[in-house]
Design an enzyme around this catalytic site. Structure first.
Site, mmCIF file in Angstrom:
data_model
loop_
_atom_site.group_PDB
_atom_site.id
_atom_site.type_symbol
_atom_site.label_atom_id
_atom_site.label_comp_id
_atom_site.label_asym_id
_atom_site.label_seq_id
_atom_site.Cartn_x
_atom_site.Cartn_y
_atom_site.Cartn_z
ATOM 1 N N CYS A 1 4.838 -2.939 8.042
ATOM 2 C CA CYS A 1 4.837 -3.498 6.689
ATOM 3 C C CYS A 1 5.585 -2.518 5.782
ATOM 4 O O CYS A 1 6.235 -1.597 6.265
ATOM 5 C CB CYS A 1 3.420 -3.808 6.193
ATOM 6 S SG CYS A 1 2.373 -2.379 5.827
ATOM 7 N N ASN B 1 2.766 0.891 5.036
ATOM 8 C CA ASN B 1 1.837 1.235 6.121
ATOM 9 C C ASN B 1 0.469 1.677 5.604
ATOM 10 O O ASN B 1 -0.141 2.584 6.146
ATOM 11 C CB ASN B 1 2.459 2.284 7.047
ATOM 12 C CG ASN B 1 1.711 2.491 8.349
ATOM 13 O OD1 ASN B 1 1.654 3.607 8.859
ATOM 14 N ND2 ASN B 1 1.132 1.467 8.914
ATOM 15 N N CYS C 1 -1.645 -1.155 3.955
ATOM 16 C CA CYS C 1 -2.451 -2.372 3.764
ATOM 17 C C CYS C 1 -2.421 -3.283 4.990
ATOM 18 O O CYS C 1 -3.378 -3.345 5.754
ATOM 19 C CB CYS C 1 -1.961 -3.164 2.540
ATOM 20 S SG CYS C 1 -2.181 -2.316 0.958
ATOM 21 N N ARG C 2 -1.309 -3.999 5.173
ATOM 22 C CA ARG C 2 -1.242 -5.033 6.206
ATOM 23 C C ARG C 2 -1.111 -4.477 7.614
ATOM 24 O O ARG C 2 -1.871 -4.876 8.504
ATOM 25 C CB ARG C 2 -0.062 -5.975 5.913
ATOM 26 C CG ARG C 2 -0.214 -6.727 4.607
ATOM 27 C CD ARG C 2 1.044 -7.468 4.233
ATOM 28 N NE ARG C 2 2.086 -6.512 3.837
ATOM 29 C CZ ARG C 2 3.324 -6.836 3.519
ATOM 30 N NH1 ARG C 2 3.717 -8.102 3.582
ATOM 31 N NH2 ARG C 2 4.193 -5.925 3.148
ATOM 32 N N SER C 3 -0.162 -3.584 7.835
ATOM 33 C CA SER C 3 0.040 -3.109 9.213
ATOM 34 C C SER C 3 -1.138 -2.286 9.741
ATOM 35 O O SER C 3 -1.475 -2.408 10.926
ATOM 36 C CB SER C 3 1.376 -2.373 9.367
ATOM 37 O OG SER C 3 1.486 -1.282 8.492
ATOM 38 N N ASP D 1 1.477 -9.460 0.745
ATOM 39 C CA ASP D 1 1.083 -8.085 0.462
ATOM 40 C C ASP D 1 -0.071 -8.112 -0.540
ATOM 41 O O ASP D 1 0.099 -8.522 -1.681
ATOM 42 C CB ASP D 1 2.262 -7.313 -0.114
ATOM 43 C CG ASP D 1 1.998 -5.822 -0.220
ATOM 44 O OD1 ASP D 1 0.822 -5.404 -0.150
ATOM 45 O OD2 ASP D 1 2.977 -5.062 -0.362
#
Length: 161
Positions: free
Chosen positions: A7, A10, A12-14, A124
Protein backbone atom coordinates in the site's frame (compact mmCIF):
# COMPACT_ATOMS: atom_id res chain seq x y z
CA UNK A 1 4.81 -19.34 -1.63
CA UNK A 2 6.07 -15.85 -0.83
CA UNK A 3 3.51 -13.02 -0.89
CA UNK A 4 4.08 -9.27 -0.45
CA UNK A 5 1.21 -6.88 0.28
CA UNK A 6 1.73 -3.27 -0.86
CA UNK A 7 0.00 0.00 0.00
CA UNK A 8 1.10 3.62 0.16
CA UNK A 9 2.84 3.93 3.53
CA UNK A 10 2.69 0.39 4.93
CA UNK A 11 0.83 1.35 8.11
CA UNK A 12 -2.87 0.73 7.36
CA UNK A 13 -3.99 -1.63 4.58
CA UNK A 14 -0.94 -3.76 3.81
CA UNK A 15 -0.17 -4.53 7.48
CA UNK A 16 -3.77 -5.68 7.91
CA UNK A 17 -3.53 -7.82 4.77
CA UNK A 18 -0.24 -9.28 5.97
CA UNK A 19 -1.61 -10.04 9.43
CA UNK A 20 -4.84 -11.58 8.17
CA UNK A 21 -3.11 -13.83 5.64
CA UNK A 22 -0.33 -14.83 8.06
CA UNK A 23 -2.98 -15.89 10.56
CA UNK A 24 -4.78 -18.02 7.96
CA UNK A 25 -1.54 -19.53 6.64
CA UNK A 26 -0.49 -20.51 10.16
CA UNK A 27 -3.88 -22.08 10.92
CA UNK A 28 -3.71 -24.01 7.62
CA UNK A 29 -0.25 -25.33 8.50
CA UNK A 30 1.33 -23.87 5.37
CA UNK A 31 4.92 -22.73 5.08
CA UNK A 32 4.25 -19.50 3.23
CA UNK A 33 6.06 -16.24 3.82
CA UNK A 34 3.83 -13.16 3.98
CA UNK A 35 5.21 -9.64 4.27
CA UNK A 36 4.15 -6.08 3.48
CA UNK A 37 5.74 -2.87 2.23
CA UNK A 38 4.83 0.65 1.23
CA UNK A 39 5.46 2.63 -1.91
CA UNK A 40 6.93 5.46 0.18
CA UNK A 41 9.37 5.46 3.07
CA UNK A 42 7.56 8.05 5.22
CA UNK A 43 6.75 5.57 7.98
CA UNK A 44 9.78 3.24 7.70
CA UNK A 45 10.41 1.50 11.01
CA UNK A 46 7.06 2.49 12.52
CA UNK A 47 4.35 0.23 13.92
CA UNK A 48 1.12 -0.09 11.95
CA UNK A 49 -1.47 2.62 12.56
CA UNK A 50 -3.10 2.19 15.98
CA UNK A 51 -6.49 1.75 14.30
CA UNK A 52 -5.11 -1.15 12.21
CA UNK A 53 -3.69 -2.69 15.36
CA UNK A 54 -7.04 -2.26 17.16
CA UNK A 55 -9.19 -3.74 14.40
CA UNK A 56 -6.81 -6.70 13.92
CA UNK A 57 -6.82 -7.30 17.69
CA UNK A 58 -10.64 -7.24 17.68
CA UNK A 59 -10.48 -10.25 15.34
CA UNK A 60 -7.78 -12.06 17.33
CA UNK A 61 -4.80 -11.05 15.20
CA UNK A 62 -1.69 -9.36 16.60
CA UNK A 63 0.19 -7.17 14.09
CA UNK A 64 2.41 -5.35 16.59
CA UNK A 65 5.48 -7.31 15.42
CA UNK A 66 5.31 -5.54 12.03
CA UNK A 67 7.35 -2.49 11.10
CA UNK A 68 6.78 -0.36 8.02
CA UNK A 69 9.27 -0.58 5.19
CA UNK A 70 9.53 0.61 1.61
CA UNK A 71 9.29 -1.82 -1.29
CA UNK A 72 12.65 -2.66 -2.90
CA UNK A 73 13.60 -3.86 -6.37
CA UNK A 74 14.76 -7.11 -4.77
CA UNK A 75 11.19 -7.80 -3.67
CA UNK A 76 10.26 -8.34 -7.32
CA UNK A 77 12.86 -11.08 -7.48
CA UNK A 78 12.23 -12.60 -4.05
CA UNK A 79 8.43 -12.80 -3.91
CA UNK A 80 6.12 -15.01 -5.97
CA UNK A 81 3.15 -12.68 -5.69
CA UNK A 82 2.92 -8.94 -5.00
CA UNK A 83 -0.56 -7.65 -4.25
CA UNK A 84 -1.34 -3.94 -4.45
CA UNK A 85 -4.17 -2.27 -2.56
CA UNK A 86 -5.07 0.27 -5.27
CA UNK A 87 -4.31 1.41 -8.84
CA UNK A 88 -1.66 3.90 -7.77
CA UNK A 89 0.21 1.26 -5.77
CA UNK A 90 -0.05 -1.15 -8.71
CA UNK A 91 1.39 1.43 -11.14
CA UNK A 92 4.30 2.14 -8.79
CA UNK A 93 5.12 -1.57 -8.47
CA UNK A 94 5.04 -1.91 -12.27
CA UNK A 95 7.36 1.12 -12.61
CA UNK A 96 9.78 -0.51 -10.20
CA UNK A 97 9.56 -3.76 -12.18
CA UNK A 98 10.48 -1.92 -15.40
CA UNK A 99 13.82 -1.03 -13.84
CA UNK A 100 14.71 -4.73 -13.75
CA UNK A 101 15.54 -6.92 -16.72
CA UNK A 102 13.73 -9.84 -15.12
CA UNK A 103 11.23 -10.31 -12.29
CA UNK A 104 9.88 -13.36 -10.52
CA UNK A 105 6.79 -11.85 -8.94
CA UNK A 106 3.32 -11.91 -10.38
CA UNK A 107 1.78 -8.48 -9.63
CA UNK A 108 -1.95 -7.91 -9.20
CA UNK A 109 -4.59 -6.04 -7.23
CA UNK A 110 -5.52 -7.94 -4.07
CA UNK A 111 -9.27 -7.52 -4.63
CA UNK A 112 -9.01 -9.35 -7.96
CA UNK A 113 -8.96 -12.49 -5.85
CA UNK A 114 -12.45 -11.92 -4.47
CA UNK A 115 -13.76 -9.93 -7.47
CA UNK A 116 -11.79 -11.20 -10.49
CA UNK A 117 -10.97 -8.68 -13.19
CA UNK A 118 -12.67 -5.72 -11.49
CA UNK A 119 -9.44 -4.06 -10.27
CA UNK A 120 -11.36 -2.82 -7.23
CA UNK A 121 -9.28 -0.78 -4.82
CA UNK A 122 -9.09 -1.27 -1.09
CA UNK A 123 -9.90 2.26 0.16
CA UNK A 124 -7.27 3.98 2.26
CA UNK A 125 -8.85 4.36 5.72
CA UNK A 126 -6.11 6.65 7.08
CA UNK A 127 -8.14 9.88 7.14
CA UNK A 128 -11.31 8.28 8.50
CA UNK A 129 -12.43 6.63 11.67
CA UNK A 130 -12.35 3.05 12.92
CA UNK A 131 -15.34 2.15 10.71
CA UNK A 132 -13.17 2.55 7.62
CA UNK A 133 -10.59 0.19 9.10
CA UNK A 134 -13.29 -2.36 9.85
CA UNK A 135 -14.57 -2.17 6.25
CA UNK A 136 -11.01 -2.67 5.00
CA UNK A 137 -10.58 -5.63 7.35
CA UNK A 138 -13.64 -7.37 5.93
CA UNK A 139 -12.54 -6.73 2.34
CA UNK A 140 -9.08 -8.12 3.01
CA UNK A 141 -10.48 -11.06 4.96
CA UNK A 142 -12.53 -12.11 1.93
CA UNK A 143 -9.66 -11.57 -0.52
CA UNK A 144 -7.21 -13.54 1.62
CA UNK A 145 -9.67 -16.45 1.83
CA UNK A 146 -9.68 -16.57 -1.97
CA UNK A 147 -5.86 -16.28 -2.16
CA UNK A 148 -5.50 -19.25 0.14
CA UNK A 149 -8.07 -21.30 -1.76
CA UNK A 150 -6.65 -20.55 -5.22
CA UNK A 151 -3.05 -21.23 -4.33
CA UNK A 152 -3.81 -24.36 -2.33
CA UNK A 153 -5.71 -25.69 -5.36
CA UNK A 154 -2.73 -24.86 -7.59
CA UNK A 155 -0.34 -26.63 -5.24
CA UNK A 156 -2.58 -29.73 -5.22
CA UNK A 157 -2.68 -29.78 -9.05
CA UNK A 158 1.11 -29.54 -9.19
CA UNK A 159 1.52 -32.29 -6.58
CA UNK A 160 -0.84 -34.56 -8.51
CA UNK A 161 0.92 -34.00 -11.86
Amino acid sequence: MRILMVCLGNICRSPLAEGILKDKVKKAGLEWEVDSAGIGDWHAGELPDQRSIAIARRFGIDITDQRARQIRKEDLLDFDLILAMDDSNLRQVHLLAKQLSQTKAQVDMIMNYSEPGKNRAVPDPYYGGIDGFEKVFYMLDEATDRILERHQQSEKRIANS
